[in-house]
Structures are given as C-alpha cells and as structure tokens.
Design a protein around this motif. Structure first.
Motif, mmCIF file in Angstrom:
data_model
loop_
_atom_site.group_PDB
_atom_site.id
_atom_site.type_symbol
_atom_site.label_atom_id
_atom_site.label_comp_id
_atom_site.label_asym_id
_atom_site.label_seq_id
_atom_site.Cartn_x
_atom_site.Cartn_y
_atom_site.Cartn_z
ATOM 1 N N LEU A 1 5.927 26.461 0.212
ATOM 2 C CA LEU A 1 5.905 25.292 -0.667
ATOM 3 C C LEU A 1 5.170 24.124 -0.035
ATOM 4 C CD1 LEU A 1 9.606 25.442 -1.928
ATOM 5 C CD2 LEU A 1 7.563 26.167 -3.167
ATOM 6 N N ILE A 2 5.429 23.880 1.255
ATOM 7 C CA ILE A 2 4.823 22.738 1.930
ATOM 8 C C ILE A 2 3.308 22.911 2.043
ATOM 9 C CG2 ILE A 2 4.642 21.517 4.128
ATOM 10 C CD1 ILE A 2 7.052 20.720 2.527
ATOM 11 N N ILE A 3 2.865 24.044 2.584
ATOM 12 C CA ILE A 3 1.419 24.262 2.751
ATOM 13 C C ILE A 3 0.723 24.301 1.400
ATOM 14 C CG2 ILE A 3 -0.364 25.809 3.630
ATOM 15 C CD1 ILE A 3 1.200 24.422 5.820
ATOM 16 N N GLY A 4 1.364 24.944 0.406
ATOM 17 C CA GLY A 4 0.783 24.969 -0.938
ATOM 18 C C GLY A 4 0.622 23.578 -1.508
ATOM 19 N N ALA A 5 1.637 22.734 -1.318
ATOM 20 C CA ALA A 5 1.582 21.372 -1.844
ATOM 21 C C ALA A 5 0.547 20.531 -1.106
ATOM 22 C CB ALA A 5 2.958 20.723 -1.739
ATOM 23 N N VAL A 6 0.449 20.713 0.221
ATOM 24 C CA VAL A 6 -0.518 19.941 1.002
ATOM 25 C C VAL A 6 -1.950 20.309 0.620
ATOM 26 C CG1 VAL A 6 -1.419 19.529 3.324
ATOM 27 C CG2 VAL A 6 1.040 19.550 2.942
ATOM 28 N N VAL A 7 -2.234 21.605 0.497
ATOM 29 C CA VAL A 7 -3.582 22.033 0.092
ATOM 30 C C VAL A 7 -3.907 21.510 -1.302
ATOM 31 C CG1 VAL A 7 -5.050 24.016 -0.442
ATOM 32 C CG2 VAL A 7 -3.565 24.078 1.551
ATOM 33 N N SER A 8 -2.934 21.577 -2.211
ATOM 34 C CA SER A 8 -3.143 21.064 -3.567
ATOM 35 C C SER A 8 -3.454 19.574 -3.534
ATOM 36 C CB SER A 8 -1.895 21.317 -4.421
ATOM 37 O OG SER A 8 -1.624 22.703 -4.524
ATOM 38 N N HIS A 9 -2.748 18.844 -2.662
ATOM 39 C CA HIS A 9 -2.984 17.406 -2.523
ATOM 40 C C HIS A 9 -4.388 17.140 -1.989
ATOM 41 C CE1 HIS A 9 -1.848 13.186 -1.758
ATOM 42 N NE2 HIS A 9 -2.507 13.310 -0.603
ATOM 43 N N VAL A 10 -4.791 17.895 -0.971
ATOM 44 C CA VAL A 10 -6.111 17.706 -0.356
ATOM 45 C C VAL A 10 -7.224 18.039 -1.344
ATOM 46 C CG1 VAL A 10 -7.672 18.619 1.416
ATOM 47 C CG2 VAL A 10 -5.305 18.064 2.004
ATOM 48 N N GLN A 11 -7.034 19.097 -2.140
ATOM 49 C CA GLN A 11 -8.071 19.522 -3.070
ATOM 50 C C GLN A 11 -7.968 18.844 -4.431
ATOM 51 O OE1 GLN A 11 -7.902 23.859 -3.060
ATOM 52 N NE2 GLN A 11 -9.126 23.941 -1.190
ATOM 53 N N GLY A 12 -7.003 17.916 -4.564
ATOM 54 C CA GLY A 12 -6.895 17.138 -5.794
ATOM 55 C C GLY A 12 -6.497 17.942 -7.012
ATOM 56 N N LEU A 13 -5.645 18.949 -6.845
ATOM 57 C CA LEU A 13 -5.225 19.780 -7.970
ATOM 58 C C LEU A 13 -4.144 19.063 -8.784
ATOM 59 C CD1 LEU A 13 -4.951 23.300 -6.270
ATOM 60 C CD2 LEU A 13 -6.920 22.297 -7.438
ATOM 61 N N GLY A 14 -4.211 19.183 -10.097
ATOM 62 C CA GLY A 14 -3.175 18.648 -10.967
ATOM 63 C C GLY A 14 -1.946 19.535 -10.946
ATOM 64 N N ALA A 15 -0.882 19.109 -11.650
ATOM 65 C CA ALA A 15 0.390 19.839 -11.631
ATOM 66 C C ALA A 15 0.252 21.300 -12.063
ATOM 67 C CB ALA A 15 1.419 19.110 -12.494
ATOM 68 N N PRO A 16 -0.452 21.610 -13.177
ATOM 69 C CA PRO A 16 -0.562 23.018 -13.579
ATOM 70 C C PRO A 16 -1.285 23.863 -12.533
ATOM 71 C CG PRO A 16 -1.217 21.557 -15.377
ATOM 72 C CD PRO A 16 -1.109 20.710 -14.156
ATOM 73 N N ASP A 17 -2.376 23.318 -11.974
ATOM 74 C CA ASP A 17 -3.130 24.066 -10.972
ATOM 75 C C ASP A 17 -2.346 24.209 -9.670
ATOM 76 O OD1 ASP A 17 -5.202 24.377 -12.720
ATOM 77 O OD2 ASP A 17 -6.446 22.780 -11.888
ATOM 78 N N GLN A 18 -1.555 23.184 -9.314
ATOM 79 C CA GLN A 18 -0.724 23.280 -8.116
ATOM 80 C C GLN A 18 0.311 24.388 -8.275
ATOM 81 O OE1 GLN A 18 0.997 19.615 -6.670
ATOM 82 N NE2 GLN A 18 2.612 20.686 -5.556
ATOM 83 N N THR A 19 0.896 24.484 -9.464
ATOM 84 C CA THR A 19 1.867 25.549 -9.727
ATOM 85 C C THR A 19 1.205 26.912 -9.615
ATOM 86 O OG1 THR A 19 3.176 24.128 -11.185
ATOM 87 C CG2 THR A 19 3.463 26.500 -11.435
ATOM 88 N N ALA A 20 0.013 27.052 -10.201
ATOM 89 C CA ALA A 20 -0.711 28.326 -10.149
ATOM 90 C C ALA A 20 -1.084 28.683 -8.709
ATOM 91 C CB ALA A 20 -1.968 28.249 -11.017
#
Length: 425
Positions: free
Chosen positions: A32-51
């Motif tokens: 969860l942490i690494i997934g959330a950090v990468v999503s934050h760095v790559q600017g992913l929105g909520a749906p893309d972060q979930t995917a």
C-alpha cells in the motif's frame, strides 16, 4: 532455536489460516505504501491509483507463492522494492513507458544472472563496505520524496509536528509491543495515523470510494527504450540483488536451511521473472524482505507453507477495488512519516553491519563509506532547474544520486583505496 512448526512442516487448516493471516498483515503495508508513493510521484488520480495498487497486489501475491514453492522455499515475505522508487523519481513522471521498459530489462538482467550461474563469480564485487553504502544510499536518496510527502499540504508546523510525533510513537510501539503485535507496527501506524490526521485536521470532502473507471493501461506496450534510464535502473538492480541475497541468506542461516546457494540462485531467478512481469504491466518490481525473522521468532512458526494463504489473500484482494480504494484516503504526511521510520530501520541495519563486521580500520575506510553518501545527497537535493541543464542522455545517471553514489563507492573500494595484497616472500 526450536520452532513449533519447522521449515517444511505442513499445517492443519485452522493454524494455516491463522498464521497466514499474520503474514498477510505483515505483507500488505509495504504494498500500500509503495503503491501510494509511486502514484503520488507519477500524479495518478484516485481511479488510476486503485488500479495501480491492484496490479501491484496481484504480482506480490503470485510472487510470494512462487518463491515459497519454487524459489528460495523459505518463510520470507515479499514486497515492492523501495530501491526502484529511486529510479522512478530520478527518471521523471513524463518517462513512464521508458521506466517500466527498464524494469523489464532489470528483471531480465536478474534472470540472466540465474541461468548463466554468474552469481557466485560476481560476489567479490560486493564487499561488506559496498553493501553498507548501498543500504544507506537507499535511505539517503529517498529523502527528497519523503520531504515532499510530509510537507505536501503546505502546513509546515502541523506537518512537522505530526511526522515527528508519529515516528516517535512508532519507535515506542516497536519497543513495547511483543510477539506478533511487533510485526504490525507499520499497519497500525497506517490505520491509526490516518484516523488521527483527519480527526485533528478535518475530514476529506468525501469518504466514498471513487467508482470512476481507471485509464491506466494494463500492459506497458509498446516498450520504449532509453539508454540512460536503462543504465540507471541497472544500478538500482544491483542494489535489489544485494537486498534479495541478503534477505534470503539471513533467514536461511537462522533456520539452518540446507542448500542455501541453490536457494539463493532460485530466488534471484524468480525475482527476475517477477520483475519482468511487473514492468510489462507497469508496476514496481518485487524483492524479498528480511523482516520475516521477527514474525518467525514471535509466533514460533517457521513453516514456509504458512505464507501461501497470505499470497492467495493478496492476489484475491487485487480483484476487490472497493477495498483498495479506501486506502486512497491515506494522507501524504502519514505515508511520509512511515517512510521515515522504514528508512531509519534501513540505516540501522547498515550501521549495525559496520559494527558487527569491523570494516572501518582507518580514515580511508571511513571515506569509502562517507563520500558516496555526500555525493548522493548533493545530487538528490540539487535544484530541478540545475538538473534540467544536464544533457538528457546522461541525466538518468548523473542526475541520480543513488547511481552516482554506487559508482563512487565502486571506484573508491576497488580503485583508489583498493587493499593491496601482501607481496610473496
């Protein structure tokens, strides 16, 4: 040490599920942490972060089962490799296809090392001082992303106080909690930290799970090749290799497992395949974590089969986006605080290795360790506008603090300060 369940013991259904649940709780926070950090760095929105997290969980679930049954065959937990975060951050969010192409190639590099039987021949490169520096570099070069996470909401005083308080409480919990509870410190911090943040700083506008469809492609095709990014990631995979071998060897030796060389080789081979799969679907590749010994000692269960329900659980959760979507509400300052704690643990292991191996005998040995860290810090905190002035071809290497730190320690250890063998009389 005698365990209630030894390495190859098969468990009855109920203890299998109970021990499997404990391994699941230990495995899920890093995903969860690494997934959330990468999503934050790559600017992913909520749906893309979930995917993204869904795909990450699926790979980790498959990888955990594959390693336990085919690879190292040890009770070792798997998770996304934090060292690959460094390559992602240094390469820039706009180069996403090239990043995941480099991850595929990094996985291929590991697999080639396995099938070619080159691992034993390359071990002379990884002296203890180099391993110490690589472990410390991971923590030092992730400092900028931790900084951005902690202060992302613009509330300097609140964010700083919250982060310091949360890290102190995690450290205190690590000391006071015994048994299996000690292995859940990160998960408890994730849940309680989020609750405390919203209780003291106001709830988000909506706590409903976003049901909007993701635009994130499932496969990373077509591949896009960038020589600088590929070379940069190959240095990251050197660190991943050190982490993989260190984790497997530490657990294997503690359990007195047989055929450790073969187990290590198979673990690298499986890690290579998993990283190729990860890059193909556009997520961070996995590595084994040495934190497993804490849970083994706490529960008395060293059976590798207890990890299979955890792997299955991760894989099943990958297909339940409503559960994963709830974790999109984790505040960046909570993620940053947990990263501080994890990187402090990384540095602790590095310093402990210095002490137990007695590897600093004089000033030059200290320079071998200290200078690469200073160069890495200099590059990691270099202003973006200066980093942009570096030619694009070499920017992923020269602009990557971790890579330059590794290059520096290799030059110092095997070149400038190379220990001369005594002359034969």
């Amino acid at each position: 040490m005698k365990f209630k369940y030894e390495l190859d013991d098969k468990l009855a259904a109920f203890p299998l599920l109970m021990y499997g649940l404990q391994w699941f709780l230990v495995s899920i926070p890093m995903v969860l942490i690494i997934g959330a950090v990468v999503s934050h760095v790559q600017g992913l929105g909520a749906p893309d972060q979930t995917a993204y997290t869904q795909k990450l969980m699926a790979v980790m679930g498959l990888g955990l089962v594959a390693q336990v049954l085919i690879g190292h065959r040890l009770p070792v937990v798997i998770g996304p490799a934090s060292v690959l975060l460094i390559g992602i951050i240094a390469s820039g969010a706009e180069n996403t296809p090239q990043i995941y192409t480099a991850i595929v190639i990094g996985g291929l590099f590991l697999f080639i090392l396995y099938v070619s039987k080159l691992l034993s021949k390359l071990q002379f490169i990884f002296t203890t001082r180099i391993i110490v520096v690589i472990m410390a570099l991971i923590a030092f070069t992730l400092s900028p992303v931790i900084l951005n996470l902690v202060f992302s909401d613009g509330q300097a005083v609140f964010s700083l106080s919250f982060a310091i308080g949360m890290v102190i409480l995690m450290t205190l919990a690590n000391k006071l909690l015994k048994g299996v509870w000690n292995s859940t410190v990160v998960l408890l911090a994730l849940l309680l930290g989020t609750g405390i943040y919203y209780a003291s700083n106001g709830s988000p506008e909506s706590l409903t799970v976003n049901t909007e469809a993701s635009t994130l492609p499932f496969f990373n095709f077509p591949f896009e090749f960038n020589g600088g990014i590929i070379l940069s990631f190959l240095f990251c995979y050197v660190a991943l290799l050190v982490n993989e071998l260190g984790s497997v060897q530490s657990v294997g030796q503690a359990l007195k497992a047989k055929d450790m060389n073969k187990r290590s080789e198979r673990s690298v081979g499986i890690a290579g395949v998993l990283n190729m799969l990860s890059g193909s679907i556009g997520v961070v590749g996995p590595v084994d974590y040495s934190m497993s010994l804490g849970l083994i000692n706490a529960t008395g269960c060293a059976s590798r089969y207890a990890l299979i329900p955890a792997g299955v659980g991760l894989f099943v959760c990958a297909f339940i986006p409503s559960i994963i979507g709830l974790f999109n509400f984790i505040p960046p300052v909570v993620m940053g605080s947990i990263m501080i704690y994890l990187m402090a643990s990384q540095l602790s292991a590095s310093f402990q290795m210095v002490a137990t191996n007695d590897i600093v005998h004089h000033f030059n040995h200290g320079i071998i360790i200290g200078l690469p860290l200073m160069i890495a810090l200099l590059i990691s905190f270099m202003p973006e506008e200066l980093n942009a002035q570096i030619p694009a071809l070499i920017r992923p290497i020269v602009g990557n603090g971790f890579v330059m730190g590794v290059i520096t320690v290799l030059i110092l250890e095997h070149g400038i300060f190379r220990d001369k063998k005594p002359k034969k009389v």
